[in-house]
Write a protein that holds these residues in place. Structure first.
Motif, PDB file in Angstrom:
ATOM      1  N   VAL A  73       0.838  -1.211   0.000  1.00 12.33           N
ATOM      2  CA  VAL A  73       0.000   0.000   0.000  1.00 12.33           C
ATOM      3  C   VAL A  73       0.865   1.249   0.000  1.00 12.33           C
ATOM      4  O   VAL A  73       0.654   2.189  -0.782  1.00 12.33           O
ATOM      5  CB  VAL A  73      -0.940  -0.005   1.226  1.00 12.33           C
ATOM      6  N   ARG A  74       1.870   1.288   0.874  1.00 10.94           N
ATOM      7  CA  ARG A  74       2.673   2.501   1.064  1.00 10.94           C
ATOM      8  C   ARG A  74       3.648   2.766  -0.075  1.00 10.94           C
ATOM      9  O   ARG A  74       4.014   3.921  -0.313  1.00 10.94           O
ATOM     10  CB  ARG A  74       3.454   2.390   2.374  1.00 10.94           C
ATOM     11  N   SER A  75       4.064   1.722  -0.766  1.00 11.41           N
ATOM     12  CA  SER A  75       5.082   1.885  -1.814  1.00 11.41           C
ATOM     13  C   SER A  75       4.509   1.730  -3.204  1.00 11.41           C
ATOM     14  O   SER A  75       5.213   1.313  -4.125  1.00 11.41           O
ATOM     15  CB  SER A  75       6.208   0.868  -1.590  1.00 11.41           C
ATOM     16  N   LEU A  76       3.229   2.040  -3.356  1.00 13.54           N
ATOM     17  CA  LEU A  76       2.566   1.825  -4.640  1.00 13.54           C
ATOM     18  C   LEU A  76       3.179   2.670  -5.758  1.00 13.54           C
ATOM     19  O   LEU A  76       3.075   2.322  -6.934  1.00 13.54           O
ATOM     20  CB  LEU A  76       1.068   2.133  -4.506  1.00 13.54           C
ATOM     21  N   ASP A  77       3.834   3.789  -5.388  1.00  9.84           N
ATOM     22  CA  ASP A  77       4.477   4.613  -6.412  1.00  9.84           C
ATOM     23  C   ASP A  77       5.646   3.885  -7.085  1.00  9.84           C
ATOM     24  O   ASP A  77       6.062   4.246  -8.189  1.00  9.84           O
ATOM     25  CB  ASP A  77       4.970   5.929  -5.797  1.00  9.84           C
ATOM     26  N   LYS A  78       6.179   2.835  -6.437  1.00  5.62           N
ATOM     27  CA  LYS A  78       7.285   2.055  -7.006  1.00  5.62           C
ATOM     28  C   LYS A  78       6.784   0.849  -7.801  1.00  5.62           C
ATOM     29  O   LYS A  78       7.589   0.133  -8.393  1.00  5.62           O
ATOM     30  CB  LYS A  78       8.193   1.529  -5.891  1.00  5.62           C
ATOM     31  N   PHE A  79       5.472   0.635  -7.791  1.00  4.83           N
ATOM     32  CA  PHE A  79       4.932  -0.607  -8.348  1.00  4.83           C
ATOM     33  C   PHE A  79       5.235  -0.758  -9.833  1.00  4.83           C
ATOM     34  O   PHE A  79       5.030   0.145 -10.639  1.00  4.83           O
ATOM     35  CB  PHE A  79       3.416  -0.662  -8.133  1.00  4.83           C
ATOM     36  N   LYS A  80       5.733  -1.931 -10.154  1.00  3.85           N
ATOM     37  CA  LYS A  80       5.931  -2.331 -11.534  1.00  3.85           C
ATOM     38  C   LYS A  80       5.512  -3.793 -11.632  1.00  3.85           C
ATOM     39  O   LYS A  80       6.100  -4.661 -10.963  1.00  3.85           O
ATOM     40  CB  LYS A  80       7.392  -2.170 -11.966  1.00  3.85           C
ATOM     41  N   ALA A  81       4.502  -4.070 -12.399  1.00  2.00           N
ATOM     42  CA  ALA A  81       3.942  -5.420 -12.456  1.00  2.00           C
ATOM     43  C   ALA A  81       5.009  -6.448 -12.822  1.00  2.00           C
ATOM     44  O   ALA A  81       5.791  -6.252 -13.760  1.00  2.00           O
ATOM     45  CB  ALA A  81       2.793  -5.467 -13.464  1.00  2.00           C
ATOM     46  N   SER A  82       5.042  -7.527 -12.051  1.00  3.04           N
ATOM     47  CA  SER A  82       5.976  -8.617 -12.331  1.00  3.04           C
ATOM     48  C   SER A  82       5.356  -9.581 -13.329  1.00  3.04           C
ATOM     49  O   SER A  82       4.137  -9.603 -13.526  1.00  3.04           O
ATOM     50  CB  SER A  82       6.320  -9.362 -11.040  1.00  3.04           C
ATOM     51  N   SER A  83       6.200 -10.378 -13.938  1.00  2.00           N
ATOM     52  CA  SER A  83       5.713 -11.380 -14.894  1.00  2.00           C
ATOM     53  C   SER A  83       6.698 -12.540 -14.931  1.00  2.00           C
ATOM     54  O   SER A  83       7.869 -12.383 -14.573  1.00  2.00           O
ATOM     55  CB  SER A  83       5.554 -10.765 -16.297  1.00  2.00           C
ATOM     56  N   MET A  84       6.216 -13.677 -15.358  1.00  2.00           N
ATOM     57  CA  MET A  84       7.071 -14.856 -15.470  1.00  2.00           C
ATOM     58  C   MET A  84       7.997 -14.706 -16.677  1.00  2.00           C
ATOM     59  O   MET A  84       7.544 -14.297 -17.755  1.00  2.00           O
ATOM     60  CB  MET A  84       6.223 -16.112 -15.645  1.00  2.00           C
ATOM     61  N   PRO A  85       9.292 -15.020 -16.522  1.00  2.00           N
ATOM     62  CA  PRO A  85      10.191 -14.987 -17.679  1.00  2.00           C
ATOM     63  C   PRO A  85       9.767 -16.023 -18.716  1.00  2.00           C
ATOM     64  O   PRO A  85       8.996 -16.948 -18.415  1.00  2.00           O
ATOM     65  CB  PRO A  85      11.560 -15.345 -17.076  1.00  2.00           C
ATOM     66  N   GLU A  86      10.268 -15.869 -19.930  1.00  2.00           N
ATOM     67  CA  GLU A  86       9.980 -16.853 -20.962  1.00  2.00           C
ATOM     68  C   GLU A  86      10.463 -18.228 -20.517  1.00  2.00           C
ATOM     69  O   GLU A  86      11.420 -18.351 -19.750  1.00  2.00           O
ATOM     70  CB  GLU A  86      10.683 -16.465 -22.270  1.00  2.00           C
ATOM     71  N   VAL A  87       9.796 -19.261 -21.015  1.00  2.00           N
ATOM     72  CA  VAL A  87      10.142 -20.635 -20.626  1.00  2.00           C
ATOM     73  C   VAL A  87      11.602 -20.942 -20.965  1.00  2.00           C
ATOM     74  O   VAL A  87      12.311 -21.582 -20.186  1.00  2.00           O
ATOM     75  CB  VAL A  87       9.198 -21.637 -21.320  1.00  2.00           C
ATOM     76  N   GLU A  88      12.058 -20.461 -22.133  1.00  2.00           N
ATOM     77  CA  GLU A  88      13.429 -20.735 -22.554  1.00  2.00           C
ATOM     78  C   GLU A  88      14.441 -20.098 -21.596  1.00  2.00           C
ATOM     79  O   GLU A  88      15.476 -20.694 -21.291  1.00  2.00           O
ATOM     80  CB  GLU A  88      13.674 -20.219 -23.980  1.00  2.00           C
ATOM     81  N   ILE A  89      14.127 -18.892 -21.111  1.00  2.00           N
ATOM     82  CA  ILE A  89      15.036 -18.233 -20.170  1.00  2.00           C
ATOM     83  C   ILE A  89      15.050 -18.975 -18.840  1.00  2.00           C
ATOM     84  O   ILE A  89      16.102 -19.122 -18.201  1.00  2.00           O
ATOM     85  CB  ILE A  89      14.636 -16.757 -19.984  1.00  2.00           C
ATOM     86  N   GLN A  90      13.881 -19.471 -18.403  1.00  2.00           N
ATOM     87  CA  GLN A  90      13.834 -20.260 -17.170  1.00  2.00           C
ATOM     88  C   GLN A  90      14.658 -21.535 -17.317  1.00  2.00           C
ATOM     89  O   GLN A  90      15.379 -21.925 -16.393  1.00  2.00           O
ATOM     90  CB  GLN A  90      12.387 -20.614 -16.836  1.00  2.00           C
ATOM     91  N   LEU A 130      16.501 -14.975 -28.781  1.00  2.00           N
ATOM     92  CA  LEU A 130      17.578 -15.166 -27.812  1.00  2.00           C
ATOM     93  C   LEU A 130      18.896 -15.472 -28.513  1.00  2.00           C
ATOM     94  O   LEU A 130      19.954 -14.992 -28.104  1.00  2.00           O
ATOM     95  CB  LEU A 130      17.232 -16.293 -26.834  1.00  2.00           C
ATOM     96  N   ASN A 131      18.834 -16.255 -29.567  1.00  2.00           N
ATOM     97  CA  ASN A 131      20.056 -16.577 -30.315  1.00  2.00           C
ATOM     98  C   ASN A 131      20.614 -15.330 -30.993  1.00  2.00           C
ATOM     99  O   ASN A 131      21.839 -15.139 -31.062  1.00  2.00           O
ATOM    100  CB  ASN A 131      19.769 -17.659 -31.352  1.00  2.00           C
ATOM    101  N   ALA A 132      19.716 -14.459 -31.483  1.00  2.00           N
ATOM    102  CA  ALA A 132      20.160 -13.209 -32.098  1.00  2.00           C
ATOM    103  C   ALA A 132      20.838 -12.317 -31.055  1.00  2.00           C
ATOM    104  O   ALA A 132      21.886 -11.704 -31.328  1.00  2.00           O
ATOM    105  CB  ALA A 132      18.980 -12.486 -32.742  1.00  2.00           C
ATOM    106  N   GLN A 133      20.256 -12.239 -29.851  1.00  2.00           N
ATOM    107  CA  GLN A 133      20.865 -11.455 -28.779  1.00  2.00           C
ATOM    108  C   GLN A 133      22.237 -12.009 -28.412  1.00  2.00           C
ATOM    109  O   GLN A 133      23.195 -11.247 -28.198  1.00  2.00           O
ATOM    110  CB  GLN A 133      19.963 -11.447 -27.542  1.00  2.00           C
ATOM    111  N   TYR A 134      22.335 -13.323 -28.352  1.00  2.00           N
ATOM    112  CA  TYR A 134      23.617 -13.957 -28.025  1.00  2.00           C
ATOM    113  C   TYR A 134      24.691 -13.582 -29.048  1.00  2.00           C
ATOM    114  O   TYR A 134      25.811 -13.210 -28.685  1.00  2.00           O
ATOM    115  CB  TYR A 134      23.428 -15.473 -27.968  1.00  2.00           C
ATOM    116  N   ASN A 135      24.363 -13.670 -30.332  1.00  2.00           N
ATOM    117  CA  ASN A 135      25.332 -13.350 -31.382  1.00  2.00           C
ATOM    118  C   ASN A 135      25.733 -11.873 -31.350  1.00  2.00           C
ATOM    119  O   ASN A 135      26.894 -11.532 -31.600  1.00  2.00           O
ATOM    120  CB  ASN A 135      24.760 -13.706 -32.755  1.00  2.00           C
ATOM    121  N   ALA A 176      27.872 -13.876 -22.144  1.00  2.00           N
ATOM    122  CA  ALA A 176      26.720 -13.547 -22.993  1.00  2.00           C
ATOM    123  C   ALA A 176      25.485 -14.322 -22.543  1.00  2.00           C
ATOM    124  O   ALA A 176      24.383 -13.762 -22.451  1.00  2.00           O
ATOM    125  CB  ALA A 176      27.034 -13.858 -24.451  1.00  2.00           C
ATOM    126  N   THR A 177      25.672 -15.607 -22.231  1.00  2.00           N
ATOM    127  CA  THR A 177      24.540 -16.434 -21.798  1.00  2.00           C
ATOM    128  C   THR A 177      23.957 -15.925 -20.488  1.00  2.00           C
ATOM    129  O   THR A 177      22.736 -15.765 -20.356  1.00  2.00           O
ATOM    130  CB  THR A 177      24.990 -17.898 -21.637  1.00  2.00           C
TER     131      THR A 177
END
Length: 335
Positions: free
Chosen positions: A116-133, A202-207, A220-221
């Motif tokens: 409640v008190r820190s709502l100004d910092k709120f940024k919705a979380s989300s699950m990473p992509e399956v490949e990243i997990q 992800l492969n493009a980012q790696y290269n 890089a990984t």
């Protein structure tokens, strides 16, 4: 800034979830419960919220990032399409102020009040992509295998000091263990490479990252894993802070003037890999090598210069990702 009428603070442990349901208006607790840390337990929380007419987008779930223990909760909330906020445990701890005693029940209430008190910092979380997990889990196994390999390889150091008859009692088994660990390491590397190559972005980012001088395969990984495919951080400066290479001042009033230093709160693995990257870059990149020698000749502290180069490497990494084009060393085109 979105307002929520109900905040659900959850203290996550291995086997249970302590849940506190808090109404934002008046900061009044309307529900407390303890459920198993399973999908069935989380659905019980959903049923309780429906009973209170508090199930939906107007309710924010907040809990500490506890690694694998919070994964079932993240999965259930993501599948239900409900907003949630996964916060570092240290941030919630420091927000509580002076406290005495500790229980899971009071921790759940503190988390709900923090929401409640820190709502100004709120940024919705989300699950990473399956490949990243998958890459994250495989990289953790790789890290443990490398540590075990170094531990068993250290046995050979005793060969020069122990009598041959004593050392031979462990030599054969030690050699077999090292061979097995090396084979396991190659298999894990192949799995990580397979996961990455099957995902084109992800492969493009790696290269692109590999085109930056100093950034190797492992760096890089792990950079892709740490940044969530370069979605977690808005700029390279924020990632530098996360990696523990951003300098901060230490001063107060007119009498306290401490040295500007990096902070110990960091992803130590990322910082260690960047340390290796900077040594490679100074050795093989003429531009960074010339920068290092020039600054050192000016009397700058060598560690300060190396940290500046770490920041340069991170900024180059984010630049090639933003531009979607490989790094180009312009110095070789200079007249």
């Amino acid at each position: 800034m979105k307002k929520f009428s109900t905040h659900v603070g959850i203290d996550v442990s291995k086997s249970t979830l302590d849940v506190c349901i808090l109404k934002a208006e008046g900061m009044s607790v309307v529900g407390m419960s303890v459920v198993p840390n399973t999908q069935q337990g989380i659905r019980r929380v959903f049923r309780e919220l429906r009973h209170l007419n508090a199930y939906g987008d107007d309710t924010l779930f907040c809990f500490e990032n506890t690694g694998v223990y919070s994964v079932p909760l993240c999965l259930c909330l993501s599948e239900a399409g409900l907003p949630y906020w996964e916060v570092p445990a240290l941030e919630i701890k420091k927000s509580k102020g002076i406290t005495r005693g500790k229980t899971d029940r009071t921790d759940a209430q503190d988390i709900a009040r923090y929401s409640v008190r820190s709502l100004d910092k709120f940024k919705a979380s989300s699950m990473p992509e399956v490949e990243i997990q998958r890459m994250k889990v495989l990289f953790a196994e790789r890290d443990k295998t490398v540590r075990a390999l170094k531990l068993f390889e250290s046995t050979t150091e005793g060969a020069a000091f122990l009598p041959p008859s004593i050392y031979k009692s462990v030599e054969s088994q030690n050699r077999k263990t090292i061979a097995y660990l090396r084979k396991a390491l190659r298999a894990i590397d192949a799995k990580i490479r397979g996961v990455r190559e099957r995902n084109e972005p992800l492969n493009a980012q790696y290269n692109l990252l590999r085109s930056v001088p100093g950034i190797g395969d492992v760096t890089a990984t792990y950079m892709i894993i740490a940044t969530g495919g370069f979605k977690r951080f808005g700029s390279w400066r924020k990632f530098a802070c996360y990696s523990g290479i951003a300098p901060f001042q230490y001063a107060s009033g007119s009498s306290i003037r401490g040295k500007t230093r990096v902070n110990h709160l960091a992803d130590k693995k990322m910082k260690s890999l960047l340390n290796m990257a900077v040594l490679s870059a100074v050795k093989h990149d003429p531009e960074l090598k010339e920068y290092y020698e020039r600054k050192k000749h000016e009397g700058k502290n060598p560690m300060l210069v190396l940290n500046n180069i770490r920041c340069k490497i991170v900024s180059r990494a984010f630049a090639v990702i933003d531009r979607a084009s490989p790094y180009v060393n312009l110095k070789k085109f200079a007249a």
